[in-house]
Design a protein around this motif. Structure first.
Motif, PDB file in Angstrom:
ATOM      1  N   ASN A  33       3.821  10.418  -9.168  1.00 41.92           N
ATOM      2  CA  ASN A  33       3.173  10.696 -10.444  1.00 41.92           C
ATOM      3  C   ASN A  33       2.474  12.049 -10.424  1.00 41.92           C
ATOM      4  N   SER A  34       1.783  12.349  -9.339  1.00 38.03           N
ATOM      5  CA  SER A  34       1.079  13.622  -9.218  1.00 38.03           C
ATOM      6  C   SER A  34       2.057  14.796  -9.261  1.00 38.03           C
ATOM      7  N   GLY A  35       3.171  14.654  -8.556  1.00 36.85           N
ATOM      8  CA  GLY A  35       4.175  15.717  -8.560  1.00 36.85           C
ATOM      9  C   GLY A  35       4.807  15.906  -9.925  1.00 36.85           C
ATOM     10  N   ILE A  66       0.839  -1.204   0.000  1.00 37.13           N
ATOM     11  CA  ILE A  66       0.000   0.000   0.000  1.00 37.13           C
ATOM     12  C   ILE A  66       0.872   1.252   0.000  1.00 37.13           C
ATOM     13  N   SER A  67       1.945   1.250   0.790  1.00 31.90           N
ATOM     14  CA  SER A  67       2.801   2.442   0.855  1.00 31.90           C
ATOM     15  C   SER A  67       3.534   2.681  -0.461  1.00 31.90           C
ATOM     16  N   VAL A  68       3.931   1.612  -1.154  1.00 33.09           N
ATOM     17  CA  VAL A  68       4.581   1.785  -2.459  1.00 33.09           C
ATOM     18  C   VAL A  68       3.593   2.365  -3.469  1.00 33.09           C
ATOM     19  N   LEU A  69       2.387   1.821  -3.512  1.00 31.98           N
ATOM     20  CA  LEU A  69       1.375   2.356  -4.439  1.00 31.98           C
ATOM     21  C   LEU A  69       1.016   3.809  -4.102  1.00 31.98           C
ATOM     22  N   PHE A  70       0.883   4.095  -2.816  1.00 27.44           N
ATOM     23  CA  PHE A  70       0.588   5.453  -2.352  1.00 27.44           C
ATOM     24  C   PHE A  70       1.721   6.405  -2.746  1.00 27.44           C
ATOM     25  N   GLY A  71       2.948   5.969  -2.527  1.00 27.87           N
ATOM     26  CA  GLY A  71       4.103   6.786  -2.886  1.00 27.87           C
ATOM     27  C   GLY A  71       4.180   7.032  -4.383  1.00 27.87           C
ATOM     28  N   LEU A  72       3.953   5.989  -5.178  1.00 29.24           N
ATOM     29  CA  LEU A  72       3.988   6.147  -6.632  1.00 29.24           C
ATOM     30  C   LEU A  72       2.909   7.100  -7.120  1.00 29.24           C
ATOM     31  N   ALA A 101       4.572  20.209  -5.978  1.00 28.54           N
ATOM     32  CA  ALA A 101       5.096  19.094  -6.769  1.00 28.54           C
ATOM     33  C   ALA A 101       6.358  18.510  -6.157  1.00 28.54           C
ATOM     34  N   ILE A 102       7.276  19.365  -5.741  1.00 25.40           N
ATOM     35  CA  ILE A 102       8.518  18.887  -5.137  1.00 25.40           C
ATOM     36  C   ILE A 102       8.234  18.139  -3.837  1.00 25.40           C
ATOM     37  N   VAL A 103       7.339  18.681  -3.020  1.00 24.12           N
ATOM     38  CA  VAL A 103       6.985  18.018  -1.759  1.00 24.12           C
ATOM     39  C   VAL A 103       6.329  16.672  -2.055  1.00 24.12           C
ATOM     40  N   GLU A 104       5.436  16.614  -3.035  1.00 21.67           N
ATOM     41  CA  GLU A 104       4.789  15.348  -3.378  1.00 21.67           C
ATOM     42  C   GLU A 104       5.790  14.309  -3.856  1.00 21.67           C
ATOM     43  N   ILE A 105       6.749  14.708  -4.666  1.00 19.20           N
ATOM     44  CA  ILE A 105       7.747  13.760  -5.170  1.00 19.20           C
ATOM     45  C   ILE A 105       8.632  13.249  -4.035  1.00 19.20           C
ATOM     46  N   ILE A 106       9.155  14.156  -3.231  1.00 16.01           N
ATOM     47  CA  ILE A 106      10.033  13.750  -2.129  1.00 16.01           C
ATOM     48  C   ILE A 106       9.260  12.899  -1.118  1.00 16.01           C
ATOM     49  N   ALA A 107       8.079  13.351  -0.722  1.00 17.93           N
ATOM     50  CA  ALA A 107       7.283  12.605   0.257  1.00 17.93           C
ATOM     51  C   ALA A 107       6.842  11.259  -0.305  1.00 17.93           C
ATOM     52  N   GLY A 108       6.522  11.219  -1.591  1.00 16.03           N
ATOM     53  CA  GLY A 108       6.149   9.942  -2.207  1.00 16.03           C
ATOM     54  C   GLY A 108       7.278   8.932  -2.139  1.00 16.03           C
ATOM     55  N   ILE A 109       8.491   9.385  -2.361  1.00 16.69           N
ATOM     56  CA  ILE A 109       9.656   8.500  -2.241  1.00 16.69           C
ATOM     57  C   ILE A 109       9.839   8.065  -0.792  1.00 16.69           C
ATOM     58  N   LEU A 110       9.728   9.006   0.138  1.00 18.97           N
ATOM     59  CA  LEU A 110       9.926   8.692   1.554  1.00 18.97           C
ATOM     60  C   LEU A 110       8.886   7.709   2.084  1.00 18.97           C
ATOM     61  N   VAL A 111       7.643   7.827   1.653  1.00 21.43           N
ATOM     62  CA  VAL A 111       6.569   6.963   2.144  1.00 21.43           C
ATOM     63  C   VAL A 111       6.800   5.507   1.741  1.00 21.43           C
ATOM     64  N   ASN A 166       3.491  15.186 -12.779  1.00 19.79           N
ATOM     65  CA  ASN A 166       2.494  15.746 -13.684  1.00 19.79           C
ATOM     66  C   ASN A 166       2.408  17.265 -13.555  1.00 19.79           C
ATOM     67  N   LYS A 167       2.663  17.797 -12.375  1.00 21.29           N
ATOM     68  CA  LYS A 167       2.635  19.253 -12.196  1.00 21.29           C
ATOM     69  C   LYS A 167       3.768  19.930 -12.978  1.00 21.29           C
ATOM     70  N   PHE A 168       4.850  19.202 -13.212  1.00 20.70           N
ATOM     71  CA  PHE A 168       5.953  19.755 -14.003  1.00 20.70           C
ATOM     72  C   PHE A 168       5.784  19.514 -15.499  1.00 20.70           C
ATOM     73  N   PHE A 169       5.340  18.305 -15.878  1.00 20.02           N
ATOM     74  CA  PHE A 169       5.348  17.919 -17.287  1.00 20.02           C
ATOM     75  C   PHE A 169       3.973  17.891 -17.946  1.00 20.02           C
ATOM     76  N   ASN A 170       2.904  18.032 -17.179  1.00 19.90           N
ATOM     77  CA  ASN A 170       1.527  18.102 -17.696  1.00 19.90           C
ATOM     78  C   ASN A 170       1.207  16.997 -18.711  1.00 19.90           C
ATOM     79  N   TYR A 171       1.506  15.753 -18.383  1.00 20.27           N
ATOM     80  CA  TYR A 171       1.220  14.653 -19.295  1.00 20.27           C
ATOM     81  C   TYR A 171      -0.171  14.052 -19.066  1.00 20.27           C
ATOM     82  N   MET A 172      -0.861  14.466 -18.001  1.00 24.44           N
ATOM     83  CA  MET A 172      -2.249  14.048 -17.778  1.00 24.44           C
ATOM     84  C   MET A 172      -3.125  15.294 -17.895  1.00 24.44           C
ATOM     85  N   PRO A 173      -3.957  15.371 -18.929  1.00 22.68           N
ATOM     86  CA  PRO A 173      -4.765  16.578 -19.116  1.00 22.68           C
ATOM     87  C   PRO A 173      -5.838  16.709 -18.039  1.00 22.68           C
ATOM     88  N   LEU A 174      -6.285  17.934 -17.840  1.00 20.56           N
ATOM     89  CA  LEU A 174      -7.385  18.183 -16.913  1.00 20.56           C
ATOM     90  C   LEU A 174      -8.649  17.513 -17.442  1.00 20.56           C
TER      91      LEU A 174
END
Length: 126
Positions: free
Chosen positions: A19-21, A9-15, A57-67, A23-31
Motif C-alpha cells: 500500500n505504501s509503495g 503478521i507477515s501478510v499484514l506487514f507485506g500489505l 516505491a518499487i522496492v516496497e511493493i516487491i519486498a511487501g510481496i516477498l515478505v 501510494n507513492k505512485f498514485f497519491n491516493y492517501m493525502p499528506l
C-alpha cells in the motif's frame, strides 16, 4: 500456532508496504494536514530527487510481496531493512509522533530476519 501468527503478521506487514509503495505512485492517501514545516521541507527534498521515490516505491511493493510468503520472507525483510532504518531515523530525529509505529515495524522486520536466520547464515560465513 506460532507459524500461523507469523504468517498473519507477515501478510499484514507485506500489505502495508505494498500500500505504501502504491501510494507513492498514485497519491491516493493525502499528506497529514498537521505536518510540521520541517517535515514538509524534508518531504519536498525527497521528491525533488526524481528517481528516489519511485525506487523506494518499487522496492516496497516487491519486498511487501516477498515478505508475505515464507520461502521469500528473508529476502523481503532484507530489502525492507534499509527503508525501515530510514523511517526509524526520520521519526527519531524529525517527527517523534510516529516513533512508536516505526519501532514496531522495525521490530517486526528484525523478527522476520531472526526467524530466517538459518537461511541468512551463509551471508555471514567466511
Amino acid at each position: 500456532m506460532k507459524s500461523k501468527f507469523l504468517f498473519i503478521i507477515s501478510v499484514l506487514f507485506g500489505l502495508l508496504f505494498i500500500n505504501s509503495g502504491l501510494n507513492k505512485f498514485f497519491n491516493y492517501m493525502p499528506l497529514p494536514e498537521d505536518m510540521s514545516p520541517e517535515m514538509l521541507e524534508l518531504f519536498n527534498a525527497f521528491t525533488t530527487i526524481g528517481w528516489l521515490m519511485p525506487l523506494i516505491a518499487i522496492v516496497e511493493i516487491i519486498a511487501g510481496i516477498l515478505v508475505m510468503f515464507k520461502p521469500t520472507r528473508a529476502l523481503g525483510a532484507i530489502m525492507l531493512f534499509p527503508i525501515l532504518v530510514g523511517i526509524l531515523l526520520l521519526h527519531l530525529l524529525n517527527e517523534p509522533s510516529g516513533l512508536l509505529m516505526a519501532i514496531v515495524f522495525f521490530a517486526l522486520d528484525i523478527w522476520f530476519l531472526f526467524e530466517s536466520r538459518n537461511k541468512l547464515k551463509p551471508l555471514f560465513n567466511k
